[in-house]
Write an enzyme that holds these catalytic residues in place. Structure first.
Site, PDB file in Angstrom:
ATOM      1  CD  GLU A 112      -3.004  -1.133   2.245  1.00  0.00           C
ATOM      2  OE1 GLU A 112      -4.070  -1.704   2.057  1.00  0.00           O
ATOM      3  OE2 GLU A 112      -2.682  -0.641   3.344  1.00  0.00           O
ATOM      4  NE  ARG A 286      -4.749   5.598   2.952  1.00  0.00           N
ATOM      5  CZ  ARG A 286      -5.162   4.698   3.807  1.00  0.00           C
ATOM      6  NH1 ARG A 286      -5.749   5.054   4.919  1.00  0.00           N
ATOM      7  NH2 ARG A 286      -5.010   3.436   3.549  1.00  0.00           N
TER       8      ARG A 286
HETATM    9  P1  FAD Z   1     -14.261   0.399  15.518  1.00  0.00           P
HETATM   10  O1  FAD Z   1     -13.878  -0.824  14.805  1.00  0.00           O
HETATM   11  O2  FAD Z   1     -14.881   1.477  14.752  1.00  0.00           O
HETATM   12  O3  FAD Z   1     -15.184   0.012  16.734  1.00  0.00           O
HETATM   13  C1  FAD Z   1     -15.827   1.001  17.499  1.00  0.00           C
HETATM   14  C2  FAD Z   1     -16.915   0.362  18.308  1.00  0.00           C
HETATM   15  O4  FAD Z   1     -17.428   1.297  19.242  1.00  0.00           O
HETATM   16  C3  FAD Z   1     -18.105  -0.092  17.482  1.00  0.00           C
HETATM   17  O5  FAD Z   1     -18.517  -1.323  17.993  1.00  0.00           O
HETATM   18  C4  FAD Z   1     -19.154   0.970  17.750  1.00  0.00           C
HETATM   19  O6  FAD Z   1     -20.471   0.538  17.590  1.00  0.00           O
HETATM   20  C5  FAD Z   1     -18.850   1.284  19.191  1.00  0.00           C
HETATM   21  N1  FAD Z   1     -19.307   2.577  19.688  1.00  0.00           N
HETATM   22  C6  FAD Z   1     -19.080   3.801  19.171  1.00  0.00           C
HETATM   23  N2  FAD Z   1     -19.660   4.734  19.947  1.00  0.00           N
HETATM   24  C7  FAD Z   1     -20.262   4.084  20.960  1.00  0.00           C
HETATM   25  C8  FAD Z   1     -21.035   4.488  22.075  1.00  0.00           C
HETATM   26  N3  FAD Z   1     -21.344   5.769  22.324  1.00  0.00           N
HETATM   27  N4  FAD Z   1     -21.510   3.534  22.915  1.00  0.00           N
HETATM   28  C9  FAD Z   1     -21.258   2.219  22.691  1.00  0.00           C
HETATM   29  N5  FAD Z   1     -20.535   1.787  21.641  1.00  0.00           N
HETATM   30  C10 FAD Z   1     -20.043   2.710  20.801  1.00  0.00           C
HETATM   31  N6  FAD Z   1      -7.255   0.256   8.884  1.00  0.00           N
HETATM   32  C11 FAD Z   1      -6.240  -0.592   8.627  1.00  0.00           C
HETATM   33  O7  FAD Z   1      -5.282  -0.666   9.417  1.00  0.00           O
HETATM   34  N7  FAD Z   1      -6.287  -1.397   7.536  1.00  0.00           N
HETATM   35  C12 FAD Z   1      -7.320  -1.369   6.639  1.00  0.00           C
HETATM   36  O8  FAD Z   1      -7.323  -2.112   5.678  1.00  0.00           O
HETATM   37  C13 FAD Z   1      -8.377  -0.461   6.866  1.00  0.00           C
HETATM   38  N8  FAD Z   1      -9.415  -0.367   6.010  1.00  0.00           N
HETATM   39  C14 FAD Z   1     -10.470   0.445   6.315  1.00  0.00           C
HETATM   40  C15 FAD Z   1     -11.581   0.471   5.474  1.00  0.00           C
HETATM   41  C16 FAD Z   1     -12.699   1.224   5.805  1.00  0.00           C
HETATM   42  C17 FAD Z   1     -13.893   1.233   4.895  1.00  0.00           C
HETATM   43  C18 FAD Z   1     -12.709   1.975   7.000  1.00  0.00           C
HETATM   44  C19 FAD Z   1     -13.898   2.777   7.399  1.00  0.00           C
HETATM   45  C20 FAD Z   1     -11.585   1.981   7.833  1.00  0.00           C
HETATM   46  C21 FAD Z   1     -10.469   1.224   7.489  1.00  0.00           C
HETATM   47  N9  FAD Z   1      -9.344   1.191   8.315  1.00  0.00           N
HETATM   48  C22 FAD Z   1      -8.315   0.329   8.042  1.00  0.00           C
HETATM   49  C23 FAD Z   1      -9.339   1.885   9.605  1.00  0.00           C
HETATM   50  C24 FAD Z   1      -9.686   0.860  10.693  1.00  0.00           C
HETATM   51  O9  FAD Z   1     -10.668  -0.016  10.220  1.00  0.00           O
HETATM   52  C25 FAD Z   1     -10.187   1.514  11.960  1.00  0.00           C
HETATM   53  O10 FAD Z   1      -9.372   2.582  12.336  1.00  0.00           O
HETATM   54  C26 FAD Z   1     -10.202   0.474  13.090  1.00  0.00           C
HETATM   55  O11 FAD Z   1     -10.992  -0.624  12.694  1.00  0.00           O
HETATM   56  C27 FAD Z   1     -10.727   1.088  14.349  1.00  0.00           C
HETATM   57  O12 FAD Z   1     -10.945   0.053  15.281  1.00  0.00           O
HETATM   58  P2  FAD Z   1     -11.572   0.424  16.678  1.00  0.00           P
HETATM   59  O13 FAD Z   1     -11.738  -0.840  17.417  1.00  0.00           O
HETATM   60  O14 FAD Z   1     -10.814   1.523  17.276  1.00  0.00           O
HETATM   61  O15 FAD Z   1     -13.001   1.051  16.294  1.00  0.00           O
HETATM   62  C1  SIN Z   2      -7.586   0.509   2.364  1.00  0.00           C
HETATM   63  O1  SIN Z   2      -7.804  -0.692   2.198  1.00  0.00           O
HETATM   64  O2  SIN Z   2      -7.291   1.300   1.479  1.00  0.00           O
HETATM   65  C2  SIN Z   2      -7.672   1.051   3.739  1.00  0.00           C
HETATM   66  C3  SIN Z   2      -6.398   0.842   4.410  1.00  0.00           C
HETATM   67  C4  SIN Z   2      -6.297   1.703   5.623  1.00  0.00           C
HETATM   68  O3  SIN Z   2      -7.155   2.542   5.891  1.00  0.00           O
HETATM   69  O4  SIN Z   2      -5.296   1.557   6.328  1.00  0.00           O
END
Ligand code: FAD
Ligand code: SIN
Length: 533
Positions: A112, A286
C-alpha cells in the site's frame, strides 16, 4: 438499572474485543456496543494489517516508513513499540482463529501507499470482516464477558456523579463507569467498573462524504473531553483518496491495495497526473494522493478522477479483490477489469483523539483508550496505510497488562454513583432539528475543514459551529436522550475540536493543508496540538 463489573469496555471493534479477551483473565467484563456487536469500522477494513512478517522486511524499515509518513509528529517510542510487538500480536490473532490469505504456504503480503516493501497481511479484500468474525466468536465463548448490544454510552462516570459530595481536583479525576442508553428498552442504565476501556472508534460521520459507517460519530472523544481528558491532534483528518464516485453514504472504498497492485490514477481525459505531485506517483501516501486529486478536480472542473486497472490481468484482479470486483459489478454495474473506476476522496480516519501513554492510560485515572479513538503518538500528521488495525492490537494488549495491574492496586469497591436523572426533560417532536443540524455540520466540515483549508474557511466554520453547538446543547438539556440526539451532540463537539486544533496550526503538514501557510514550520509547530478537557 445498575450493572457492576471489574472492566467496562465501550465499543466492540478490534480494539475493544481484543482487549476484552485479555481483561477477562483478570476479572468480570462488560462490553457495551451501540448497535449489533460486529458493526464497527473494523468490520469494513479492506486492505489489511501492516506488520513485519517476512525475512526481507525489518523493524527499522517499518519504523522508517511510519515516521516518514507522520511528518515529524509521530512519537518514536510509540512507533517502535507498535512495530516491534506487531508480529506477535498478529500471531495471537491467528491463534484466535483469523484466517489470513496465504500463497504457497506463506502469508500473502500486499503493498500500500507509503510502504517501501510488501508487508500488508490480509484476508483477501475483506480483512476487517474476518478479524471481527473471529473476535466476536471468541468473546461470545468466554464466560467472563457479557456483551450488551444496542447500548449507547452517554457519559463517563467520574467524581461528578458520586452520591457523596467530593472536592473535584481537575488534575486527578477518576473514571468508574458510564451511563448507557438502552436504545431498545429506552432507558439509561448505569455501568460501574474499576477500569474503563474507551474503544469507540472514529468520527468520519462528522463529514458528509466518509468511508465510515454510521456508528463513527466521535462519541469517545466527545465523552472523554467532557469528562476532562486530554485530547490532541484533532486537525489531522485523513481523507482516503479512492472511494467510488456517487456510491451513496457511506462512500464505498476502493482499497489502497488496488493501487498497490498496480492501479493507475488518471484524469477524466486519460492523462496521468500523479508524477506532478510525487515521484512515487500512484503509490504515494494518501495525504499526497488525496491532495493531488482535490487539486486536479478543482483545476479541471471535473467531478471525479479515474483509477485504471485495465492493464492488469482480469483473473488476477478477480482473485485478489473478489469483494471489490463483485460489489462494483453487482451493486454499481461497473466491471473494474474493463472500465476505469471513477473515484473521489472521502473522510476516512482520525489521527488525533484521546491522548494515551504507550500503556493505554489516558489523563483520567482508571480510563484507558485504544484504537481510533486514541492518540498514542503513532500516526503524527498522517497515518501510514494499514497501521490502524496494528496500533489497536498492540496498544489494547499493553493496556490490558497495565490496567490489570491498576485493578490489583484498587479497592474492590467503586464509590456509590447516582443513577441517570432525566426529570424535568421531555420527549421532543423536533426530530427535524437533529436531522437538519447533523447534515448542516457535515456539509460545513466538508466545505470549510476538508482537504485544503484557509483562515477564512476555518473562521466561517467556527462561527457557524458555535451557533449550532449552543443550539444543540440547549436542546439536549431539556430533552430525553435518544441515540440521534447523543450522536448529534458528539458530532458537534468533535467538529468544534477539529476546527480549534486546525486554527492553532498555522502551517501545512501532513493531512493539514492550508493556503495561508503553505510551508511546514518546524520552528513553531513541531509538536502535538493538545486540548485540555
Ligand atoms: P471500531 O472498529 O470502529 O469500533 C468502534 C466500536 O465502538 C463499534 O462497535 C461501535 O459501535 C462502538 N461505539 C461507538 N460509539 C459508541 C457508544 N457511544 N456507545 C457504545 N458503543 C459505541 N485500517 C487498517 O489498518 N487497515 C485497513 O485495511 C483499513 N481499512 C479500512 C476500510 C474502511 C472502509 C474503514 C472505514 C476503515 C479502514 N481502516 C483500516 C481503519 C480501521 O478499520 C479503523 O481505524 C479500526 O478498525 C478502528 O478500530 P476500533 O476498534 O478503534 O473502532
Ligand atoms: C484501504 O484498504 O485502502 C484502507 C487501508 C487503511 O485505511 O489503512
Amino acid at each position: 438499572m445498575m450493572h457492576r463489573h471489574d472492566f467496562l469496555i465501550i465499543g466492540s471493534g478490534i480494539a475493544g474485543l481484543s482487549y476484552a479477551l485479555k481483561a477477562a483473565r483478570h476479572g468480570t467484563v462488560a462490553v457495551i456496543t451501540k448497535k449489533e456487536k460486529a458493526e464497527s469500522n473494523t468490520n469494513y477494513a479492506q486492505g489489511g494489517v501492516a506488520a513485519v512478517m517476512s525475512a526481507v522486511d525489518s523493524f527499522d524499515l517499518h519504523v522508517r516508513d511510519t515516521l516518514a509518513t507522520g511528518m515529524g509528529l509521530s512519537h518514536r517510542d510509540a512507533v517502535e513499540v507498535m512495530v516491534r510487538e506487531g508480529p506477535e500480536r498478529l500471531r495471537e490473532l491467528i491463534d484466535v482463529g483469523v484466517r489470513f490469505t496465504h500463497r504457497d504456504g506463506m502469508l500473502d503480503l500486499g503493498r500500500e501507499g507509503g510502504h517501501s516493501i510488501n508487508r500488508i497481511v490480509h484476508a483477501n479484500d475483506l480483512t476487517g470482516r474476518e478479524i471481527e468474525r473471529a473476535l466476536v466468536q471468541a468473546v461470545s465463548e468466554n464466560p467472563a464477558i457479557t456483551t450488551f448490544e444496542n447500548h449507547v454510552a452517554v457519559e463517563l462516570i467520574t467524581e461528578h456523579h458520586t452520591t457523596e459530595k467530593r472536592v473535584i481536583d481537575s488534575e486527578n479525576i477518576h473514571c468508574w463507569g458510564a451511563y448507557a442508553l438502552d436504545s431498545i428498552g429506552k432507558r439509561v442504565d448505569t455501568f460501574t467498573a474499576r477500569v474503563v476501556m474507551l474503544s469507540t472508534g472514529g468520527l468520519g460521520q462528522v463529514y458528509i462524504h466518509t468511508t465510515n459507517p454510521v456508528i463513527a460519530t466521535g462519541d469517545g472523544v466527545a465523552m472523554a473531553y467532557r469528562a476532562g481528558a486530554r485530547t490532541a491532534n484533532m486537525e489531522f483528518i485523513q481523507f482516503h483518496p479512492t472511494t467510488l464516485f456517487n456510491s451513496g453514504s457511506p462512500s464505498y472504498l476502493i482499497s489502497e491495495a488496488v493501487r498497490g497492485f498496480g492501479g493507475v490514477l488518471k484524469a477524466r481525459n486519460g492523462d496521468e497526473f500523479m508524477q506532478m505531485y510525487d515521484e512515487r506517483k500512484s503509490l504515494a501516501p494518501r495525504d499526497i494522493v488525496a491532495y493531488a486529486i482535490d487539486t486536479e478536480l478543482k483545476k479541471r472542473g471535473d467531478d471525479f478522477v479515474l483509477l485504471d486497472l485495465r492493464h492488469l490481468p482480469a483473473a488476477d484482479l478477480r482473485e485478489h479483490f473478489p469483494n471489490i470486483y463483485e460489489t462494483c459489478l453487482k451493486r454499481f454495474k461497473l466491471d473494474i477489469t474493463k472500465e476505469p473506476i471513477p473515484v473521489v476522496p472521502a473522510a476516512h480516519y482520525s489521527c488525533g483523539g484521546v491522548v494515551t501513554d504507550i500503556d493505554g492510560r489516558t489523563s483520567i485515572q482508571g480510563l484507558y483508550a485504544s484504537g481510533e479513538v486514541s492518540m498514542t503518538g503513532v500516526h503524527g500528521a498522517n497515518r501510514l496505510a494499514s497501521n490502524s488495525l496494528l496500533e489497536a492490537l498492540v496498544f489494547s494488549d499493553r493496556a490490558a497488562r497495565s490496567s490489570a495491574a491498576y485493578l490489583r492496586e484498587q479497592s474492590p469497591d467503586v464509590p456509590a454513583v447516582r443513577e441517570w436523572d432525566d426529570s424535568g426533560t421531555f420527549n421532543s417532536e423536533e426530530w427535524i432539528l437533529v436531522l437538519h443540524n447533523r447534515r448542516e455540520i457535515q456539509q460545513i466540515m466538508w466545505d470549510y475543514v476538508g482537504i485544503v483549508r484557509s483562515d477564512l474557511r476555518l473562521g466561517r466554520a467556527w462561527r457557524r459551529m458555535e451557533l449550532i453547538r449552543h443550539e444543540v446543547e440547549a436542546f439536549y438539556k431539556k430533552t430525553k436522550v435518544t441515540e440521534g440526539l447523543l450522536e448529534l451532540r458528539n458530532i458537534a463537539l468533535c467538529a468544534e475540536l477539529i476546527i480549534r486544533c486546525a486554527m492553532k496550526r498555522k502551517e501545512s503538514r501532513g493531512l493539514h493543508v492550508t493556503t495561508d501557510y503553505r510551508q511546514r514550520d518546524d520552528e513553531h509547530f513541531l509538536h502535538d496540538t493538545v486540548l485540555e478537557g
